[in-house]
Design a protein around this motif. Structure first.
Motif, PDB file in Angstrom:
ATOM      1  N   PHE A 165       0.687  -1.109  -0.053  1.00  0.00           N
ATOM      2  CA  PHE A 165       0.080   0.180   0.025  1.00  0.00           C
ATOM      3  C   PHE A 165       0.836   1.146   0.022  1.00  0.00           C
ATOM      4  O   PHE A 165       0.624   2.171  -0.814  1.00  0.00           O
ATOM      5  N   VAL A 166       1.843   1.172   1.020  1.00  0.00           N
ATOM      6  CA  VAL A 166       2.563   2.650   1.171  1.00  0.00           C
ATOM      7  C   VAL A 166       3.541   3.025  -0.077  1.00  0.00           C
ATOM      8  O   VAL A 166       3.587   3.936  -0.493  1.00  0.00           O
ATOM      9  N   GLU A 167       3.864   1.884  -0.840  1.00  0.00           N
ATOM     10  CA  GLU A 167       4.949   1.954  -1.967  1.00  0.00           C
ATOM     11  C   GLU A 167       4.010   2.685  -2.873  1.00  0.00           C
ATOM     12  O   GLU A 167       4.538   3.689  -3.629  1.00  0.00           O
ATOM     13  N   ASP A 168       2.807   2.196  -3.003  1.00  0.00           N
ATOM     14  CA  ASP A 168       2.047   2.560  -4.222  1.00  0.00           C
ATOM     15  C   ASP A 168       1.664   4.252  -3.790  1.00  0.00           C
ATOM     16  O   ASP A 168       1.602   5.131  -4.660  1.00  0.00           O
ATOM     17  N   LEU A 169       1.365   4.446  -2.770  1.00  0.00           N
ATOM     18  CA  LEU A 169       0.769   5.785  -2.367  1.00  0.00           C
ATOM     19  C   LEU A 169       1.716   6.765  -2.265  1.00  0.00           C
ATOM     20  O   LEU A 169       1.577   8.156  -2.726  1.00  0.00           O
ATOM     21  N   ARG A 170       3.058   6.498  -1.762  1.00  0.00           N
ATOM     22  CA  ARG A 170       4.157   7.404  -1.907  1.00  0.00           C
ATOM     23  C   ARG A 170       4.630   7.662  -3.223  1.00  0.00           C
ATOM     24  O   ARG A 170       5.245   8.908  -3.583  1.00  0.00           O
ATOM     25  N   GLU A 171       4.592   6.680  -4.150  1.00  0.00           N
ATOM     26  CA  GLU A 171       4.794   6.987  -5.546  1.00  0.00           C
ATOM     27  C   GLU A 171       4.155   8.214  -6.239  1.00  0.00           C
ATOM     28  O   GLU A 171       4.407   8.747  -6.988  1.00  0.00           O
ATOM     29  N   LEU A 206       2.023  -8.924  12.661  1.00  0.00           N
ATOM     30  CA  LEU A 206       2.227  -7.209  12.649  1.00  0.00           C
ATOM     31  C   LEU A 206       1.119  -6.638  12.609  1.00  0.00           C
ATOM     32  O   LEU A 206       0.454  -6.675  11.441  1.00  0.00           O
ATOM     33  N   GLU A 207       0.598  -5.623  13.524  1.00  0.00           N
ATOM     34  CA  GLU A 207      -0.477  -4.754  13.241  1.00  0.00           C
ATOM     35  C   GLU A 207      -0.163  -3.426  13.171  1.00  0.00           C
ATOM     36  O   GLU A 207       0.548  -2.841  14.086  1.00  0.00           O
ATOM     37  N   ARG A 208      -0.738  -2.615  12.042  1.00  0.00           N
ATOM     38  CA  ARG A 208      -0.333  -1.509  11.634  1.00  0.00           C
ATOM     39  C   ARG A 208      -1.535  -0.648  11.286  1.00  0.00           C
ATOM     40  O   ARG A 208      -2.509  -0.982  10.801  1.00  0.00           O
ATOM     41  N   VAL A 209      -1.491   0.771  11.551  1.00  0.00           N
ATOM     42  CA  VAL A 209      -2.274   1.582  10.853  1.00  0.00           C
ATOM     43  C   VAL A 209      -1.796   2.593   9.999  1.00  0.00           C
ATOM     44  O   VAL A 209      -0.773   3.209  10.118  1.00  0.00           O
ATOM     45  N   ARG A 210      -2.284   2.699   8.893  1.00  0.00           N
ATOM     46  CA  ARG A 210      -1.743   3.675   7.529  1.00  0.00           C
ATOM     47  C   ARG A 210      -2.438   4.861   7.556  1.00  0.00           C
ATOM     48  O   ARG A 210      -3.592   5.018   7.622  1.00  0.00           O
ATOM     49  N   LEU A 211      -1.786   6.166   7.766  1.00  0.00           N
ATOM     50  CA  LEU A 211      -2.192   7.442   7.788  1.00  0.00           C
ATOM     51  C   LEU A 211      -2.039   7.984   6.389  1.00  0.00           C
ATOM     52  O   LEU A 211      -0.881   8.063   6.006  1.00  0.00           O
ATOM     53  N   LEU A 212      -2.906   8.848   5.630  1.00  0.00           N
ATOM     54  CA  LEU A 212      -2.746   9.333   4.688  1.00  0.00           C
ATOM     55  C   LEU A 212      -2.903  10.959   5.072  1.00  0.00           C
ATOM     56  O   LEU A 212      -3.722  11.574   5.540  1.00  0.00           O
ATOM     57  N   ASP A 239      -2.753  13.209   8.087  1.00  0.00           N
ATOM     58  CA  ASP A 239      -2.899  12.904   9.369  1.00  0.00           C
ATOM     59  C   ASP A 239      -4.269  11.891   9.536  1.00  0.00           C
ATOM     60  O   ASP A 239      -4.517  12.007  10.808  1.00  0.00           O
ATOM     61  N   ARG A 240      -4.667  11.199   8.612  1.00  0.00           N
ATOM     62  CA  ARG A 240      -5.855  10.787   8.716  1.00  0.00           C
ATOM     63  C   ARG A 240      -5.838   9.106   8.656  1.00  0.00           C
ATOM     64  O   ARG A 240      -5.254   8.815   7.460  1.00  0.00           O
ATOM     65  N   PRO A 241      -6.143   8.551   9.540  1.00  0.00           N
ATOM     66  CA  PRO A 241      -5.935   7.002   9.414  1.00  0.00           C
ATOM     67  C   PRO A 241      -6.976   6.417   8.299  1.00  0.00           C
ATOM     68  O   PRO A 241      -8.282   6.900   8.342  1.00  0.00           O
ATOM     69  N   VAL A 242      -6.435   5.776   7.624  1.00  0.00           N
ATOM     70  CA  VAL A 242      -7.175   5.225   6.456  1.00  0.00           C
ATOM     71  C   VAL A 242      -7.330   3.631   6.190  1.00  0.00           C
ATOM     72  O   VAL A 242      -8.471   3.006   5.541  1.00  0.00           O
ATOM     73  N   ILE A 243      -6.228   3.292   6.735  1.00  0.00           N
ATOM     74  CA  ILE A 243      -6.212   1.618   6.554  1.00  0.00           C
ATOM     75  C   ILE A 243      -5.554   0.987   7.790  1.00  0.00           C
ATOM     76  O   ILE A 243      -4.571   1.447   8.615  1.00  0.00           O
ATOM     77  N   HIS A 244      -6.430  -0.239   8.321  1.00  0.00           N
ATOM     78  CA  HIS A 244      -5.813  -0.975   9.337  1.00  0.00           C
ATOM     79  C   HIS A 244      -5.374  -2.119   8.828  1.00  0.00           C
ATOM     80  O   HIS A 244      -6.136  -2.930   8.116  1.00  0.00           O
ATOM     81  N   GLN A 245      -4.072  -2.471   9.035  1.00  0.00           N
ATOM     82  CA  GLN A 245      -3.536  -3.751   8.080  1.00  0.00           C
ATOM     83  C   GLN A 245      -2.719  -4.995   9.359  1.00  0.00           C
ATOM     84  O   GLN A 245      -2.038  -4.208  10.129  1.00  0.00           O
ATOM     85  N   THR A 246      -3.402  -5.931   9.174  1.00  0.00           N
ATOM     86  CA  THR A 246      -2.715  -7.146  10.096  1.00  0.00           C
ATOM     87  C   THR A 246      -2.025  -8.095   9.139  1.00  0.00           C
ATOM     88  O   THR A 246      -2.523  -8.582   8.140  1.00  0.00           O
ATOM     89  N   SER A 247      -0.850  -8.247   9.250  1.00  0.00           N
ATOM     90  CA  SER A 247       0.108  -9.077   8.540  1.00  0.00           C
ATOM     91  C   SER A 247       0.601 -10.299   9.264  1.00  0.00           C
ATOM     92  O   SER A 247       1.106 -10.029  10.275  1.00  0.00           O
ATOM     93  N   SER A 248       0.459 -11.468   8.677  1.00  0.00           N
ATOM     94  CA  SER A 248       1.182 -12.677   9.453  1.00  0.00           C
ATOM     95  C   SER A 248       2.245 -13.218   8.442  1.00  0.00           C
ATOM     96  O   SER A 248       2.077 -13.424   7.247  1.00  0.00           O
ATOM     97  N   VAL A 249       3.434 -13.346   9.057  1.00  0.00           N
ATOM     98  CA  VAL A 249       4.521 -13.885   8.419  1.00  0.00           C
ATOM     99  C   VAL A 249       5.022 -15.363   9.083  1.00  0.00           C
ATOM    100  O   VAL A 249       5.385 -15.256  10.180  1.00  0.00           O
TER     101      VAL A 249
END
Length: 235
Positions: A83-89, A109-115, A117-127
Motif C-alpha cells: 500500500f505504502v509504496e504505491d501511495l508514496r509513488e 504485525l498490526e499497523r495503521v496507515r495514515l494518509l 494525518d488521517r487513518p485510512v487503513i488498518h492492516q494485520t500481516s502474518s509472516v
C-alpha cells in the motif's frame, strides 16, 4: 478569437486551485459571491464550474456547496507492491503507526496507515517461519515489511487478493477513529515466494467512505486500483 467568459473564469479558478490558493477539500465561495466577483450571471458561472467538475478539480454537493476535489490516492491491486509504496509513488505523505508486533510461531504485525494525518487503513500481516525470524527486529514504523522480506532474501512472485464489503468493528474502529458499524472494504491478500511458499498473509480494513475501487479494462488485461472517493471532500 474572443475567449468566452465562462472559460476565462474556469481557467482563473483552476490556476488558483493548482497554486494552492484553494486547497483539496476547501469550500469555494458561494456561487452568488463568485458570480458577483467575476461580474457575470449565475448561468455563466455555473458553466465555468461545470468545466472544473469535468476536469475533476471540484466536486459539488447538494445543500453543501462546491469543494476542491480531494487529492486522489490510488492503490494498485494488480501489482506486488505494498500500500505504502504505491501511495508514496503518487506523492502522498503516508505514515505508519505500529499497533503491535508479536513473534510466536510466526510474526503478527498490526499497523495503521495514515494518509496525511488521517487513518485510512488498518492492516494485520502474518509472516510464517523462517521469514518471521528474519524480519522480526525491523523498525516497521519506517521500514516496509515487503522491503524487509526482500532484504532477507524472499523473492516474491505472485499474490492473490480478495476484496469484500464489510462493517467496521471494534477494536479496529478505535484505531481508525471511526464509530463501529461504518462501511469498509476488507482486503485479504496472500503473497507467495518462488517455491509457492506463503510469505505474507495480509488483512486490511479500508475506510469505505474515503476509498473506492476503480477498474480499467483493455483487450488483454484488467487493472484495478484503489482511489479516494471523489464526490466527498476530506473534512
Amino acid at each position: 478569437m474572443k475567449i468566452p467568459a465562462y472559460r476565462r473564469i474556469a481557467t482563473d479558478l483552476a490556476d488558483k486551485i493548482r497554486a494552492g490558493e484553494y486547497r483539496p477539500g476547501d469550500a469555494l465561495p458561494a456561487q452568488r459571491e463568485l458570480s458577483a466577483g467575476y461580474g457575470v450571471t449565475l448561468m455563466t458561472l455555473r458553466q465555468a464550474l461545470q468545466e472544473l467538475r469535468d476536469e475533476g478539480l471540484i466536486v459539488q454537493q447538494a445543500g453543501r456547496g462546491t469543494f476542491v476535489a480531494p487529492v486522489q490516492a490510488a492503490y494498485r491491486v494488480d501489482t506486488l507492491r505494498s500500500f505504502v509504496e504505491d501511495l508514496r509513488e503518487q506523492g502522498h505523505r503516508v505514515t505508519t503507526e505500529v499497533v503491535s508486533v508479536a513473534l510466536e510461531e510466526g510474526l503478527r504485525l498490526e499497523r495503521v496507515r495514515l494518509l496525511g494525518d488521517r487513518p485510512v487503513i488498518h492492516q494485520t500481516s502474518s509472516v510464517p517461519l523462517p521469514w518471521a525470524a528474519a524480519v522480526a527486529d525491523e523498525e516497521f514504523r519506517r521500514v516496509s515489511l515487503y522491503a524487509a522480506l526482500a532484504e532477507a532474501g524472499a523473492t516474491i512472485v505472485r499474490a492473490s487478493e480478495r476484496i469484500v464489503p464489510g462493517l467496521l468493528a471494534e477494536p479496529v474502529a478505535g484505531h481508525l477513529r471511526r464509530p463501529a458499524g461504518e462501511a469498509v472494504f476488507v482486503s485479504e491478500r496472500t503473497t507467495y515466494a518462488m517455491d509457492d511458499q506463503v510469505v505474507v498473509v495480509d488483512r486490511a480494513i479500508i475506510l469505505g467512505d474515503l476509498m473506492e475501487i476503480r477498474a480499467e479494462r483493455a483487450a488483454t488485461r484488467l487493472s484495478l486500483q484503489w482511489g479516494t472517493v471523489r464526490d466527498r471532500p476530506f473534512a
